[in-house]
Design an enzyme around this catalytic site. Structure first.
Site, PDB file in Angstrom:
ATOM      1  N   ASN A  34     -23.528  25.211  54.658  1.00  0.00           N
ATOM      2  CA  ASN A  34     -23.802  26.546  54.105  1.00  0.00           C
ATOM      3  C   ASN A  34     -22.920  27.527  54.865  1.00  0.00           C
ATOM      4  OD1 ASN A  34     -24.750  28.963  53.219  1.00  0.00           O
ATOM      5  ND2 ASN A  34     -26.829  28.752  54.026  1.00  0.00           N
ATOM      6  N   TRP A  35     -21.822  27.913  54.216  1.00  0.00           N
ATOM      7  CA  TRP A  35     -20.847  28.785  54.900  1.00  0.00           C
ATOM      8  C   TRP A  35     -21.314  30.234  54.968  1.00  0.00           C
ATOM      9  CZ3 TRP A  35     -15.402  26.904  52.771  1.00  0.00           C
ATOM     10  CH2 TRP A  35     -15.077  25.693  53.402  1.00  0.00           C
ATOM     11  N   LYS A  36     -22.396  30.551  54.277  1.00  0.00           N
ATOM     12  CA  LYS A  36     -22.912  31.931  54.264  1.00  0.00           C
ATOM     13  C   LYS A  36     -21.758  32.903  53.929  1.00  0.00           C
ATOM     14  CE  LYS A  36     -26.608  30.430  57.277  1.00  0.00           C
ATOM     15  NZ  LYS A  36     -27.579  30.718  58.306  1.00  0.00           N
ATOM     16  N   HIS A 121     -33.303  30.466  50.493  1.00  0.00           N
ATOM     17  CA  HIS A 121     -32.920  30.513  51.914  1.00  0.00           C
ATOM     18  C   HIS A 121     -33.657  31.673  52.582  1.00  0.00           C
ATOM     19  CE1 HIS A 121     -30.579  30.905  55.564  1.00  0.00           C
ATOM     20  NE2 HIS A 121     -30.135  29.680  55.338  1.00  0.00           N
ATOM     21  N   GLU A 123     -32.743  33.800  54.621  1.00  0.00           N
ATOM     22  CA  GLU A 123     -31.983  35.060  54.655  1.00  0.00           C
ATOM     23  C   GLU A 123     -32.102  35.796  53.325  1.00  0.00           C
ATOM     24  OE1 GLU A 123     -28.310  33.357  56.030  1.00  0.00           O
ATOM     25  OE2 GLU A 123     -29.198  33.032  58.009  1.00  0.00           O
ATOM     26  N   GLU A 190     -36.133  24.623  57.063  1.00  0.00           N
ATOM     27  CA  GLU A 190     -35.356  25.467  57.970  1.00  0.00           C
ATOM     28  C   GLU A 190     -36.291  26.460  58.656  1.00  0.00           C
ATOM     29  OE1 GLU A 190     -30.889  25.583  56.901  1.00  0.00           O
ATOM     30  OE2 GLU A 190     -31.866  27.241  55.899  1.00  0.00           O
ATOM     31  N   GLY A 196     -29.487  30.099  63.388  1.00  0.00           N
ATOM     32  CA  GLY A 196     -28.497  30.941  64.063  1.00  0.00           C
ATOM     33  C   GLY A 196     -28.888  31.365  65.468  1.00  0.00           C
ATOM     34  N   SER A 235     -29.704  25.578  63.655  1.00  0.00           N
ATOM     35  CA  SER A 235     -28.991  25.267  64.897  1.00  0.00           C
ATOM     36  C   SER A 235     -28.665  23.783  65.051  1.00  0.00           C
ATOM     37  CB  SER A 235     -29.764  25.787  66.112  1.00  0.00           C
ATOM     38  OG  SER A 235     -29.839  27.200  66.076  1.00  0.00           O
ATOM     39  N   GLY A 257     -23.688  27.612  61.116  1.00  0.00           N
ATOM     40  CA  GLY A 257     -22.580  27.889  62.039  1.00  0.00           C
ATOM     41  C   GLY A 257     -21.654  26.709  62.289  1.00  0.00           C
TER      42      GLY A 257
END
Ligand code: 13P
Length: 278
Positions: A34-36, A121, A123, A190, A196, A235, A257
């Site tokens: 997931n490159w966000k 997600h 976020e 998650e 993160g 993470s 990340g």
């Protein structure tokens, strides 16, 4: 009393799974990047070159979810560089089409050869996505033949108050209510506090929730749940992926990340294969 019932149900499910002989290595294992809101076309090209030069194109257990703007060129690059790496989006809209400025529909993703889409997600939930919206998005994805990657997870406050399983079960029940095609579903646990932060769930913490998720899935969709991959995200790094991937109910990872660096991502994918072999 409730605990006793839960333990009996768990035992019955485990017996059924054992009798059927459905083991972890019979389930699909996959790692999703997931490159966000990261990467440019130039960086994506370099990433893919490194990944494929290192032999990654022989696997079919890798999916990349770039930002919307990179879906078209990534599709072209993947056609050239890899026959097996899957393409996914990070979100979609609840509506089929219409006056929704700045939004993207399931059909638009399908047109770009996406096979996967991340839904719910944390976020996005933090930005207002409700369980009801998650449910609608799953329906839009399934209608068009996309594999929804359904994210669930608790906040640190919910965990500290002992509500982890309740929160995750509630999210799953709401998301999957009335759904009857389970073959394309992928679940990602998650924990919000692990995303993160550099503080991953420990293997035991993650396994405990994954096991509870599998139990809930078996209640929702019976034996179809056995084939459903449950990924862990939060993470995940090359140095903790191996030990996490050895856990019985962890079928792969959703990586943020560490998916931006080809070498790290590749190492994570490699640990999963070891987990499968063992
Ligand atoms: P990190 O791997 O950066 O913690 O992000 C996890 C995540 O949110 C993947 O969807």
């Amino acid at each position: 009393m409730e605990k006793q019932v839960e333990s009996i149900v768990r035992q019955v499910v485990e017996d059924v799974l054992r009798k059927k002989g459905f083991a972890k290595n019979e389930r699909r294992q996959l790692v999703i990047a997931n490159w966000k809101m990261n990467m440019t076309l130039e960086k994506a090209e370099v990433f893919l070159e490194q990944l494929c030069d290192n032999g990654e194109n022989r696997t079919n257990d890798v999916v990349i979810c770039p930002p919307y703007t990179l879906l078209y060129p990534m599709n072209k690059l993947l056609q050239k560089r890899s026959k097996t790496i899957g393409l996914g989006a990070q979100n979609l809209h609840t509506a089929h089409e219409g006056a929704h400025t700045g939004e993207i529909s399931a059909a638009m993703l399908k047109e770009l050869d996406c096979q996967y889409v991340i839904v719910g997600h944390s976020e996005r939930r933090a930005a207002g996505e409700t369980d009801g919206m998650v449910h609608e998005k799953i329906k839009r994805a399934l209608e068009i033949g996309l594999n929804p990657v359904i994210c669930v997870g608790e906040t640190i406050e919910q965990r500290e108050q002992g509500f982890t399983n309740e929160v995750v079960n509630h999210q799953l029940l709401q998301a999957l209510e009335g759904i009857n095609d389970f073959s394309k579903l992928i679940i990602a646990y998650e924990p919000v506090w692990a995303i993160g932060t550099g503080r991953s769930a420990s293997p035991d913490e993650a396994q405990t929730v994954h096991e509870a998720i599998r139990l809930t899935l078996s209640e929702i969709c019976g034996t179809d749940s056995e084939a459903m991959p449950i990924l862990y995200g939060g993470s995940v790094k090359p140095d903790n992926a191996g030990i996490l991937s050895n856990m019985k109910d962890i079928d792969g990872f959703l990586v943020g990340g560490a998916s931006l660096v080809a070498n790290d991502f590749q190492k994570i994918v490699g640990t999963l294969r070891k987990g499968m072999d063992s």
